[in-house]
Design an enzyme around this catalytic site. Structure first.
Site, PDB file in Angstrom:
ATOM      1  N   LYS A   1       8.685   3.086  -2.090  1.00 51.39           N
ATOM      2  CA  LYS A   1       7.855   4.248  -2.188  1.00 51.39           C
ATOM      3  C   LYS A   1       8.601   5.216  -1.033  1.00 51.39           C
ATOM      4  CE  LYS A   1       3.468   4.106  -1.244  1.00 51.39           C
ATOM      5  NZ  LYS A   1       2.271   3.517  -0.679  1.00 51.39           N
TER       6      LYS A   1
ATOM      7  N   GLU B   1      15.344  -4.754   1.760  1.00 49.41           N
ATOM      8  CA  GLU B   1      15.917  -5.569   0.740  1.00 49.41           C
ATOM      9  C   GLU B   1      16.187  -4.903  -0.574  1.00 49.41           C
ATOM     10  OE1 GLU B   1      12.814  -8.082   3.348  1.00 49.41           O
ATOM     11  OE2 GLU B   1      13.032  -5.919   2.608  1.00 49.41           O
TER      12      GLU B   1
ATOM     13  N   GLY C   1       0.828  -2.212  -1.824  1.00 46.43           N
ATOM     14  CA  GLY C   1       2.010  -2.747  -2.670  1.00 46.43           C
ATOM     15  C   GLY C   1       1.386  -3.728  -3.500  1.00 46.43           C
ATOM     16  N   ARG C   2       0.713  -4.758  -3.023  1.00 50.08           N
ATOM     17  CA  ARG C   2       0.274  -6.066  -3.891  1.00 50.08           C
ATOM     18  C   ARG C   2      -0.873  -5.603  -4.809  1.00 50.08           C
ATOM     19  NH1 ARG C   2      -1.181  -5.781   1.362  1.00 50.08           N
ATOM     20  NH2 ARG C   2      -3.422  -5.990   2.153  1.00 50.08           N
TER      21      ARG C   2
ATOM     22  N   GLU D   1      -1.968 -12.125   2.288  1.00 48.89           N
ATOM     23  CA  GLU D   1      -1.585 -10.797   2.671  1.00 48.89           C
ATOM     24  C   GLU D   1      -2.945  -9.907   2.908  1.00 48.89           C
ATOM     25  OE1 GLU D   1       2.258  -8.929   2.433  1.00 48.89           O
ATOM     26  OE2 GLU D   1       1.102  -7.607   1.074  1.00 48.89           O
TER      27      GLU D   1
ATOM     28  N   HIS E   1       1.384 -33.929 -12.339  1.00 45.65           N
ATOM     29  CA  HIS E   1       2.118 -34.984 -11.995  1.00 45.65           C
ATOM     30  C   HIS E   1       3.187 -34.771 -10.863  1.00 45.65           C
ATOM     31  CE1 HIS E   1       2.106 -37.369 -15.857  1.00 45.65           C
ATOM     32  NE2 HIS E   1       1.723 -36.531 -16.241  1.00 45.65           N
TER      33      HIS E   1
ATOM     34  N   LYS F   1      10.092  -7.553  10.349  1.00 46.79           N
ATOM     35  CA  LYS F   1      11.011  -6.588  10.111  1.00 46.79           C
ATOM     36  C   LYS F   1      11.926  -5.680  11.240  1.00 46.79           C
ATOM     37  CE  LYS F   1       8.704  -5.164   5.440  1.00 46.79           C
ATOM     38  NZ  LYS F   1       7.749  -3.923   5.039  1.00 46.79           N
TER      39      LYS F   1
END
Length: 523
Positions: A205, A211, A265-266, A351, A382, A510
């Site tokens: 944004k 990153e 964001g999520r 979050e 398993h 951050k």
């Protein structure tokens, strides 16, 4: 059981219900022949069986009282009205408006943004459809064959999950995702690609996310080294609001698609952040995906609470988290296409509801968001099912299955679904010492070995689970499924009196990383 009570009058009754039902055997509960019908619900092609839970009519009635006492109905209305329910950031929460096709007004600061939402949707879906159709050309007029989405968090996990889930419907272009600032992620992805036929989507944004921009600049250099500076405009697009930074990067303004502050964001895969999804499945199927989510939104908004899928699943989550001491729960999709589904909702849930400050800005002492984990299908059986079946922890489970497979091959699907049903049955009803003893007596095992094995082979049962069956995995049904879990998380946040739509907990790390980076670079 949680030691700290929820701040509601009904809490005492729920505490008493939990004590009573914790002692109740599921086998006894199912002596009621109507139980499976009483505790199940059908909506469109979704069927939820929640009968294998520690509930009865009394506790279920009391759980629904939490909705009234928490002011849920008023807060839900405020959300759909566009009020600033994200109070710490003074923002509305309107990701649901991104998947709406009706003429409903969407007000943000008293301004209707519905036409803007529809305009951006039209632009990015038309753009993405070129890649689906295989008609998009690069700088050297070669057809684009690969798209790399560069983002992180909600700009990566959600779209990646959907692209994987709907890969049965993919078109001409391959989609890749790079998120980790570890160079290995980008380098290993680019090793397989050709600069002439590769296109990049940069999802940030602000166009400053550390990153994402580190990876984006390295990808840009990789392209420029082969095709020159002038190639950037033909091989990059951005989902951003920072037009100046995007321009400086060299991206064509026609390849920039905005999204808004009222979308976290999520929850952003429904916006232009979902461009990679559209590149994979095309415009028509992307709109079907949105329409499926919108159908669930409508159901959530108007359905009575006792017939409301997200509400039912939310209340069951509250029940185990706050009254049975279950600190985690598992999402177990029995479909390989949902490989990233649990990972995505691990982010969305943890979050959103990993908070401990309430609406009154006071520290909370009761339990809030649980730990979420899981793996698809028989792989999990398993790996970690041993702990769910016979471990000392209570771990509620959501089993998700599809009645029809997209890949009919021999008897694979029958075996897959047989395992799903068997696991939920084994968790609920277990295997008693008497039943194990009978089984051992009919075997060739010696008497002494039978005595040794007896209690190791006992399954206590009474382990809760939901079984959610969907007719078929389609763009529409996946949209509905994702929206179901999104709304479940919202309901729980309301009851816990927390803000499910901010994420201050990620900021400190951050900030510290920036100062430490300066120290590292200075030696």
């Amino acid at each position: 059981m949680s030691k700290v009570k929820l701040p509601y009058a009904i809490d005492q009754k729920l505490q008493e219900d939990a004590v009573r039902l914790k002692k109740e055997d599921f086998r006894n509960l199912f002596h009621n022949s109507d139980r499976a019908e009483e505790f199940s619900i059908k909506w469109q092609d979704f069927f939820l069986d929640f009968s294998k839970n520690h509930i009865d009519k009394t506790s279920w009635h009391n759980l629904q009282e939490l909705l009234t006492e928490s002011n849920f109905h008023t807060i839900k209305k405020s959300l759909f009205d566009g009020d600033e329910i994200n109070w710490t950031e003074k923002r509305a929460v309107l990701h649901h408006a991104l998947r709406s096709f009706n003429e409903r007004t969407v007000l943000v600061n008293d301004k209707d943004v519905s036409s803007q939402i529809k305009s951006v949707r039209e632009l990015f879906t038309d753009f993405g459809d070129q890649f689906f159709q295989g008609t998009r050309k690069g700088h050297c007029n070669e057809t684009i064959t690969d798209v790399v989405n560069i983002g992180i968090g909600g700009s990566d996990l959600g779209p990646k999950m959907v692209v994987e889930a709907l890969s049965h419907y993919k078109g001409a272009t391959n989609i890749h995702f790079v998120s980790n600032v570890d160079a290995t992620h980008l380098v290993e992805t680019l090793k397989k690609l050709n600069p002439h036929t590769t296109f990049f989507l940069v999802a940030s944004k602000t166009f400053t996310t550390q990153e994402t921009m580190t990876n984006a600049h390295s990808a840009r250099q990789w392209l420029v080294d082969s095709l020159g500076e002038n190639s950037v405009g033909s091989h990059f697009a951005a989902m951003s609001t920072n037009l100046e930074a995007v321009k400086q990067f060299g991206i064509n303004p026609e390849n920039v698609f905005p999204f808004w502050d009222f979308v976290g964001g999520r929850y952003s895969l429904w916006s232009s952040i979902g461009l990679s999804i559209c590149c994979s499945i095309g415009k028509r199927q992307f709109l079907d995906f949105l329409a499926g989510a919108e159908a669930m939104d409508h159901h959530f908004e108007i359905a009575p609470t006792d017939q409301n899928l997200p509400v039912i699943m939310a209340l069951l989550g509250i029940w185990y988290n706050n009254y049975f001491g279950a600190s985690s729960y598992a999402i177990l999709p029995y479909d390989q296409y949902l490989n990233y589904f649990t990972a995505h909702f691990q982010q969305v849930d943890m979050e959103s509801n990993g908070k401990s400050t309430n609406r009154d800005n006071k520290k909370i002492e009761y339990e809030t968001g649980p730990v979420l984990w899981g793996e698809p299908g028989t792989n999990g059986q398993h790996a970690f099912y041993q702990l769910i079946h016979q471990g000392s922890k209570l771990i509620p489970c959501d089993f998700i299955g599809f009645c029809q497979t997209l890949n009919p091959l021999s008897d694979h699907h029958s075996k897959l679904m047989a395992n799903l049903f068997a696991q939920s049955e084994a968790l609920a009803f277990g295997l008693t010492a008497t039943e194990v003893q009978e089984e051992l007596q009919n075997s060739d095992i010696s008497i002494s070995d039978q005595e040794t094995l007896l209690y190791h082979k006992v399954f206590d049962g009474n382990r809760p689970s939901n079984t959610l069956l969907i007719n078929r995995l389609t763009p529409s049904s996946l949209g509905s499924l994702i929206a179901l879990y999104e709304w479940k998380i919202f309901v729980q946040g309301v009851i816990w009196q927390i803000n499910s739509f901010d994420q201050w907990g990620v900021e400190l790390g951050k900030k510290l990383a920036k100062s430490i980076l300066t120290e590292i670079e200075s030696g």
